[in-house]
Design a protein around this motif. Structure first.
Motif, short mmCIF file in Angstrom:
data_model
loop_
_atom_site.label_atom_id
_atom_site.label_comp_id
_atom_site.label_asym_id
_atom_site.label_seq_id
_atom_site.Cartn_x
_atom_site.Cartn_y
_atom_site.Cartn_z
N GLU A 1 -10.84 -3.51 16.69
CA GLU A 1 -9.54 -3.74 17.32
C GLU A 1 -8.44 -2.94 16.64
O GLU A 1 -7.60 -2.32 17.29
CB GLU A 1 -9.19 -5.23 17.26
N ILE A 2 -8.48 -2.98 15.31
CA ILE A 2 -7.40 -2.36 14.55
C ILE A 2 -7.41 -0.85 14.73
O ILE A 2 -6.37 -0.20 14.70
CB ILE A 2 -7.49 -2.77 13.07
N LEU B 1 0.82 -1.22 0.00
CA LEU B 1 0.00 0.00 0.00
C LEU B 1 0.85 1.26 0.00
O LEU B 1 0.34 2.36 -0.18
CB LEU B 1 -0.88 0.00 1.24
N GLU C 1 -7.03 6.49 1.04
CA GLU C 1 -6.69 6.69 -0.37
C GLU C 1 -7.10 5.49 -1.20
O GLU C 1 -7.64 5.62 -2.30
CB GLU C 1 -5.17 6.89 -0.52
N PHE C 2 -6.81 4.33 -0.66
CA PHE C 2 -7.14 3.11 -1.37
C PHE C 2 -8.64 3.02 -1.64
O PHE C 2 -9.09 2.72 -2.75
CB PHE C 2 -6.67 1.89 -0.57
N GLU D 1 -0.72 7.14 9.37
CA GLU D 1 -0.32 6.92 7.97
C GLU D 1 -1.05 5.73 7.36
O GLU D 1 -1.42 5.76 6.19
CB GLU D 1 1.19 6.64 7.88
N THR D 2 -1.22 4.71 8.17
CA THR D 2 -1.90 3.52 7.67
C THR D 2 -3.36 3.83 7.35
O THR D 2 -3.86 3.45 6.29
CB THR D 2 -1.80 2.40 8.72
N VAL E 1 -4.86 0.56 17.06
CA VAL E 1 -3.42 0.36 16.89
C VAL E 1 -2.83 0.89 15.60
O VAL E 1 -1.63 1.14 15.52
CB VAL E 1 -3.06 -1.14 17.04
N ALA E 2 -3.67 1.04 14.58
CA ALA E 2 -3.14 1.47 13.28
C ALA E 2 -2.65 2.92 13.34
O ALA E 2 -3.33 3.79 13.88
CB ALA E 2 -4.21 1.32 12.21
N HIS E 3 -1.49 3.17 12.80
CA HIS E 3 -0.95 4.53 12.75
C HIS E 3 -1.76 5.42 11.80
O HIS E 3 -2.44 4.92 10.91
CB HIS E 3 0.50 4.50 12.29
N ILE F 1 3.10 2.02 2.61
CA ILE F 1 3.44 2.47 3.95
C ILE F 1 4.92 2.18 4.21
O ILE F 1 5.42 1.13 3.80
CB ILE F 1 2.52 1.78 4.97
N GLN G 1 -2.31 8.50 -5.31
CA GLN G 1 -2.02 8.92 -3.93
C GLN G 1 -1.33 10.27 -3.90
O GLN G 1 -1.59 11.10 -3.04
CB GLN G 1 -1.10 7.88 -3.26
N CYS H 1 -3.52 5.87 4.23
CA CYS H 1 -3.28 5.04 3.05
C CYS H 1 -4.52 4.25 2.67
O CYS H 1 -4.87 4.16 1.49
CB CYS H 1 -2.15 4.07 3.37
N LEU H 2 -5.17 3.71 3.65
CA LEU H 2 -6.38 2.94 3.38
C LEU H 2 -7.50 3.85 2.86
O LEU H 2 -8.29 3.45 2.01
CB LEU H 2 -6.85 2.20 4.64
N PHE I 1 -13.01 -0.80 4.37
CA PHE I 1 -11.96 -1.50 3.66
C PHE I 1 -12.15 -3.01 3.75
O PHE I 1 -12.06 -3.73 2.75
CB PHE I 1 -10.59 -1.12 4.22
N LEU I 2 -12.43 -3.49 4.94
CA LEU I 2 -12.59 -4.93 5.13
C LEU I 2 -13.80 -5.45 4.35
O LEU I 2 -13.75 -6.52 3.75
CB LEU I 2 -12.70 -5.25 6.62
N ASP J 1 2.66 -1.63 12.87
CA ASP J 1 1.24 -1.91 12.74
C ASP J 1 0.99 -3.40 12.53
O ASP J 1 0.06 -3.96 13.14
CB ASP J 1 0.65 -1.11 11.57
N LEU K 1 -15.75 -6.54 14.06
CA LEU K 1 -14.87 -6.91 15.17
C LEU K 1 -13.43 -6.48 14.91
O LEU K 1 -12.77 -5.87 15.75
CB LEU K 1 -14.91 -8.42 15.40
N ASP K 2 -12.94 -6.82 13.73
CA ASP K 2 -11.55 -6.51 13.42
C ASP K 2 -11.30 -5.00 13.35
O ASP K 2 -10.30 -4.51 13.88
CB ASP K 2 -11.14 -7.17 12.10
N PHE L 1 -2.11 3.67 -8.74
CA PHE L 1 -2.52 3.96 -7.38
C PHE L 1 -1.52 4.91 -6.72
O PHE L 1 -1.91 5.90 -6.09
CB PHE L 1 -2.66 2.67 -6.57
N VAL M 1 -4.92 -9.39 16.53
CA VAL M 1 -6.37 -9.17 16.59
C VAL M 1 -7.13 -9.57 15.34
O VAL M 1 -8.32 -9.83 15.41
CB VAL M 1 -6.68 -7.69 16.94
#
Lengths: 150, 150
Positions: free
Chosen positions: B101-102, A88, B116-117, B109-110, B105-107, A90, A138, B113-114, B84-85, A98, B97-98, A134, A105
């Motif tokens: 949790e995520i 992606l 953008e995706f 930047e992450t 913890v996800a930064h 990152i 971005q 990025c998602l 996204f999921l 991450d 659920l995921d 992509f 989880v």
DNA sequence: GCAAAATGTTAGACTAGTCTAACATTTGTT
DNA sequence: AACAAATGTTAGACTAGTCTAACATTTTGC
């Protein structure tokens, strides 16, 4: 007792060190995980109770066969997540952090799905082009000309 | 004291209930989070210390302005991950659920990025086709004929 | 308007995880 | 072989989070 996120981290660290260097000491684990030695000792005692490490006080640490199996699974999950995040775009430092957290989880289905996604992206004939589009999207926020064929 | 994952969960739950139903009681939170009432009380006391909720014993709970802002951010992060999921084809229960949790913890930047995706996938003219090819790839393990043009 | 039911809080116990300080063992050096 | 340095363990404290049981307050229905 039960496997926790923290114990998974210890297990993965032991796996990595054992694989890379052969022998694992308490201080290796402590350093790698930015934790003090007593925390490692208690973690090892728990992992031993769970049958995941072979370990006697003042001796080297080794994964049991079961420990090795469990650690491999964790490592695989990590790798999928890490690769995905890199794909992606990152940076590897954040991707690493991450992936380390998400690996504890994410459900099996989620990991499976990301695995498929990675495979799709790697094997699809036009995916390199897709990916470069992509990237450009971005950066510019626009769909590049040469990507209208996608 | 400090914001923790558990407190983030409480905050998000309060945000959701307050948005959906207007008024928030301890038992609403407890039920939603599958937790007993005393756990909620202690969490509320911490959130109050952090200036995130207005709350007096035996009274209704409300987010402060700051609490609302923080909760919105958490909710946004959740939404990106959840969408996204889903896009990847994960069922809504597990996606929920995921993502829950995520989101802790996800930064940044992450998440960016998602985001953008998602935008790329939603706005790209040929993305629906791309996506249906991915679906077929997931099921068959092969790149479908009609997708060679991708 | 009072008693019962519902709701919320406090007290106290437990777990996992962390730390520091003190102690124990092993290793390595002379 | 003995002692110093390095390494590892134990003891004990602390935090966040959870629970149950006991207590307090509010709400509701008669």
């Amino acid at each position: 007792m039960e496997m926790t996120k923290a114990l998974e981290d210890y297990l993965k660290t032991i796996y990595t060190i054992e694989t890379e260097r052969g022998s694992v000491g308490v201080s290796d684990i402590a350093e790698t995980m930015n934790v003090k030695a007593p925390s490692v000792t208690t973690a090892l005692q728990r992992l031993r109770k769970l049958g995941l490490v072979d370990y006697q006080p003042y001796q080297e640490v080794h994964l049991t066969e079961k420990g090795f199996r469990v650690a491999s699974k964790i490592q695989e999950r990590f790798q999928v997540l890490y690769d995905f995040l890199l794909l992606l775009g990152i940076g590897d430092e954040i991707a690493n952090l991450d992936a380390c957290e998400i690996e504890h989880v994410a459900h099996r289905e989620t990991i499976a799905c990301l695995t498929e996604f990675l495979k799709f992206m790697r094997e699809g004939p036009r995916m390199p082009k897709w990916l470069s589009c992509f990237k450009e999207f971005q950066e510019s926020g626009k769909f590049p000309e040469q990507c209208s064929g996608l």
